[in-house]
Enzyme design. Structure first.
Site, PDB file in Angstrom:
ATOM      1  N   LYS A 167      -1.766 -12.590   9.190  1.00 12.04           N
ATOM      2  CA  LYS A 167      -3.069 -12.600   8.526  1.00 12.04           C
ATOM      3  C   LYS A 167      -3.912 -13.791   8.963  1.00 12.04           C
ATOM      4  O   LYS A 167      -5.133 -13.694   9.054  1.00 12.04           O
ATOM      5  CB  LYS A 167      -2.880 -12.609   7.009  1.00 12.04           C
ATOM      6  CG  LYS A 167      -2.292 -11.300   6.514  1.00 12.04           C
ATOM      7  CD  LYS A 167      -2.327 -11.173   5.007  1.00 12.04           C
ATOM      8  CE  LYS A 167      -1.717  -9.850   4.609  1.00 12.04           C
ATOM      9  NZ  LYS A 167      -1.779  -9.581   3.175  1.00 12.04           N
ATOM     10  N   ARG A 197      -1.437   0.938  12.544  1.00 11.14           N
ATOM     11  CA  ARG A 197      -0.604   2.149  12.556  1.00 11.14           C
ATOM     12  C   ARG A 197      -1.374   3.273  11.877  1.00 11.14           C
ATOM     13  O   ARG A 197      -2.448   3.058  11.324  1.00 11.14           O
ATOM     14  CB  ARG A 197       0.680   1.900  11.769  1.00 11.14           C
ATOM     15  CG  ARG A 197       0.363   1.441  10.350  1.00 11.14           C
ATOM     16  CD  ARG A 197       1.571   1.339   9.480  1.00 11.14           C
ATOM     17  NE  ARG A 197       1.375   0.405   8.378  1.00 11.14           N
ATOM     18  CZ  ARG A 197       0.745   0.681   7.260  1.00 11.14           C
ATOM     19  NH1 ARG A 197       0.222   1.862   7.064  1.00 11.14           N
ATOM     20  NH2 ARG A 197       0.604  -0.231   6.313  1.00 11.14           N
ATOM     21  N   GLU A 218      -7.375 -18.451  -0.008  1.00  5.82           N
ATOM     22  CA  GLU A 218      -8.736 -17.917   0.032  1.00  5.82           C
ATOM     23  C   GLU A 218      -9.262 -17.776  -1.379  1.00  5.82           C
ATOM     24  O   GLU A 218      -8.509 -17.820  -2.355  1.00  5.82           O
ATOM     25  CB  GLU A 218      -8.781 -16.578   0.782  1.00  5.82           C
ATOM     26  CG  GLU A 218      -7.945 -15.492   0.148  1.00  5.82           C
ATOM     27  CD  GLU A 218      -7.942 -14.188   0.944  1.00  5.82           C
ATOM     28  OE1 GLU A 218      -7.987 -14.232   2.185  1.00  5.82           O
ATOM     29  OE2 GLU A 218      -7.890 -13.139   0.293  1.00  5.82           O
ATOM     30  N   HIS A 229       0.487  -3.787  -6.161  1.00  7.12           N
ATOM     31  CA  HIS A 229      -0.032  -3.847  -4.789  1.00  7.12           C
ATOM     32  C   HIS A 229       0.422  -2.674  -3.922  1.00  7.12           C
ATOM     33  O   HIS A 229       0.322  -2.728  -2.702  1.00  7.12           O
ATOM     34  CB  HIS A 229       0.341  -5.177  -4.115  1.00  7.12           C
ATOM     35  CG  HIS A 229      -0.129  -6.369  -4.903  1.00  7.12           C
ATOM     36  ND1 HIS A 229      -1.436  -6.785  -4.896  1.00  7.12           N
ATOM     37  CD2 HIS A 229       0.522  -7.201  -5.755  1.00  7.12           C
ATOM     38  CE1 HIS A 229      -1.567  -7.835  -5.692  1.00  7.12           C
ATOM     39  NE2 HIS A 229      -0.391  -8.097  -6.231  1.00  7.12           N
TER      40      HIS A 229
END
Lengths: 185, 509
Positions: free
Chosen positions: B116, B292, B200, B235
């Site tokens: 990330k 993907r 973040e 999630h």
């Protein structure tokens, strides 16, 4: 056929921490008495005394198609090792069923009950023999009358130890399901 | 075009890829672990080879065994599906080295987008909006505190190698930051073998919206519209739809252009997905890129009329994209439910076991991508996704109607599934209004189930309890008849031989 049926509280229709029990609870746990008799078309049922005409078909295993007053219901059956569930739409009910004509379940059903027990004819047939006289003592599992149907003889047995208070069957007589055969107290 | 493709996956996605190959006249090679011999993908494939014991690390994650099967069977290309080796750059590289085409991006693009932090660095260069914060791993707790002061609390700590919520911590105040950083680091280390954590700004109650992209190996990249994926539990996506109820054509075009920019920054090829967080003011921020085919790709197929697996194979075979951006049109609406083998009444625990009864919906506007069949034993060893049920129609309300109807037709017994959860979601007011964010499902599950008492109001309809009682008796009577006659299909027309049955069951003679 006479069954005692306990429909448990509804579950499975909703998710979340609380299972939906609005329709179940105490009322749902009360046993229903269901009498079923084959009619020319479908079945004549009495559910807790209420007559209901039902047309029933099993189109594939574990699926039942019911027609009641022109309304269609598809019921799905889910059997686990210990329990039986029936799905009506997306509502799932735990169901217990006892065949009141079956000795074993009758014993289980009334094993520790006090008071007189009516012995009813489980299905249509003819009385072949009466094995005990009124007021004679009877052991649990001892035969009281012998009923024949479709060339098979079946001893109708006492569900408990006691005294035969009444014999209402006589040899040679025809009986219908639910007819009183004897009373054991 | 390839003559033979190996599918390095299992379950519904393996079946879906095998179907595409069959449609294109390409032979298929399946692989299976010891517990998957009877799996549907083996029944559907032209060839199949065992690759080891049940645990994925010993079978579906074994690069060496899969490449050996490719060699042995003469497969020219490998489709990795999703999960397992699909985002493993080492596997993609091993395919290159073995001279087998990997149906997906290059190892280089996968590596770039796999972390990330490195993805953030790339998109930063390309001028793509992303959530304010660091684009590198945090060196110290002091650095974390400084950055958090600058961008303002609440902040989110995230593992660079993360996914599935692992190594993520929401931090509201300076006091919580140090201990949260430590626990995020150790969780990231445990989960991914990489303790790199970045920070973040936390976007509260964001939407999770992703954009499908497709790039050929000749420099053409297109976007194919967004998918709304805000309905998640822990999630994990549960229900997705396309298009998103909140995205208008202008926002779609802007998101699409940004997604293409991200793909181009990574020299991306084949199918990929750019994920965005969207705040309440409809600002969108780059989150990550999935290199993907996604689980939820069918909803994009339905609203674009394209077959993404066909296109993946064509692109991997070196063909040019057969259309340009201006030819991509979004039409209608599609909603996907992920049917999992899990128990809604027991905290959504996995529920493996035998599928005893399976009644599957069909009809207008219904697509089912499934890996299960009646009589199949769901193994305990893998992801609990059994099937995907997709409703589609010309608009969202009609897609919901169709989905609701199909959910009523769907019945699975023997194992528990989350079907009841979807029945609840599709009837719920906020869902119907399109008011969704990533907190939606948690809020819904905290609420008590709504009453169903109103169902019996129609005077002609019997109460469900009454029907259940009647049905219990009828099942018992008809089963007796059918067990004697040996006819399971027409028990209702058979006169049951109760005497015989009773004679047997009581052992009278």
């Amino acid at each position: 056929m006479v069954y005692e049926i306990i429909v448990g509280s509804e579950s499975g229709s909703e998710s979340g921490s609380e299972s939906g029990s609005e329709l179940g609870g105490e009322a749902g746990a009360k046993p229903h008495r269901l009498e079923l008799e084959k009619a020319a078309a479908g079945w004549e049922c009495r559910l807790d005394g209420q007559p209901i005409h039902v047309d029933a078909l099993i189109p594939r295993p574990d699926v039942l198609s019911l027609l009641v007053d022109g309304h269609c219901y598809e019921i799905k059956r889910e059997q686990t090792a210990t329990d039986l569930y029936l799905w009506v739409g997306s509502a799932r009910f735990a169901v217990e069923l006892r065949d009141l004509r079956s000795l074993r379940s009758r014993q289980r059903a009334v094993g520790d009950e006090k008071g007189p027990i009516k012995i009813l004819a489980p299905m249509p047939g003819r009385i072949v023999r009466v094995l005990l006289a009124e007021n004679s003592e009877v052991e649990a599992g001892q035969g009281i009358v012998v009923v024949e149907a479709m060339k098979m003889q079946n001893e109708i047995k006492s569900p408990k130890k006691g005294v035969v208070k009444k014999i209402s069957a006589s040899a040679g007589a025809a009986v219908n399901p639910g007819d009183l055969l004897a009373i054991v107290e | 075009m390839f003559k033979k493709i190996l599918i390095a996956n299992r379950g519904e996605i393996a079946v879906r890829i095998i179907r595409a190959c069959r449609e294109m006249g390409i032979a298929t090679v399946a692989v299976y672990s010891d517990v998957d011999r009877a799996a549907l993908h083996i029944r559907k494939s032209d060839e199949a080879y065992p690759i080891g014991p049940a645990p994925a690390v010993d079978s579906y994650l074994r690069i060496d065994k899969i490449l050996e099967v490719a060699k042995r069977s003469g497969a020219e290309a490998i489709h990795p599906g999703y999960g397992f080796l699909s985002e493993n750059a080492k596997f993609a590289q091993a395919c290159v080295d073995a001279g087998v085409k990997f149906i997906g991006p290059t190892p280089h693009s996968m590596k770039m987008m796999g972390s990330k932090t490195s993805a953030r660095q790339q998109v930063e260069k390309a001028g793509v909006p992303f959530v304010p914060g660091t684009s590198r791993g945090l060196a110290s707790a002091e650095e974390a505190e400084q950055v958090a002061e600058r961008i303002g609390y609440p902040v989110m700590l995230k593992a660079a190698a993360g996914g599935g919520g692992k190594g993520m911590r929401l931090v509201h105040t300076r006091q919580e930051l140090r201990s949260a950083l430590e626990s995020a680091r150790s969780e990231a280390e445990r989960s991914f073998g990489d303790s790199e954590v970045y920070l973040e700004k936390a976007i509260l109650n964001p939407r999770h919206i992703e954009m499908q992209v497709l790039a050929d190996e000749h420099g053409n990249t297109v976007w194919l519209g967004e998918r709304e994926c805000s309905i998640q539990r822990r999630h994990q996506k549960v229900l997705e739809e396309a298009p998103s109820p909140m995205v208008d054509p202008d926002m779609r075009r802007r998101m699409g252009e940004v997604a293409v920019k991200v793909a181009e920054a990574a020299s991306y090829t084949n199918a990929g997905t750019v994920e965005f967080l969207v705040d309440e003011q409809k600002n969108f921020y780059f989150l990550e890129m999935n290199t993907r085919l996604q689980v939820e790709h069918p909803i994009t197929e339905l609203i674009t009329g394209l077959d993404l697996v066909h296109l993946q194979i064509q692109i991997a075979a070196g063909e040019k994209l057969p259309f340009g951006q201006s030819e991509v049109a979004i039409r209608g609406h599609a909603i996907e439910c992920r049917i999992y083998a899990e128990d809604p009444e027991n905290n959504y625990f996995p529920s493996p076991g035998r599928v005893k009864v399976l009644l599957e919906p069909s009809g207008p506007g219904i697509r089912r991508d499934s890996g299960m069949y009646e009589g199949w034993n769901v193994p305990i060893d893998y992801d609990p996704l059994l099937a995907k049920l997709i409703g589609y129609a010309s608009d969202r309300p009609q897609a919901i109607m169709r989905l609701e109807r199909a959910l009523d037709e769907y019945f699975v017994a023997g194992i528990k599934t989350n079907l009841s959860l979807f029945r609840r979601i599709v009837g719920e007011a906020d869902f119907r209004a399109g008011k969704l964010d990533t907190g939606y499902l948690d809020r819904l599950l905290r609420k008590a189930s709504p009453s169903r008492a109103s169902l019996a109001l129609n005077p002609g309809i019997k109460a469900p309890e009454t029907i259940a009682a009647l049905a219990a008796g009828m099942f018992a009577v008809l089963d007796r008849g059918s067990s004697v006659s040996g006819n399971g299909g027409t028990g209702g027309t058979t006169v049951p031989s109760n005497w015989k049955q009773q004679g047997r069951s009581e052992g009278l003679r």
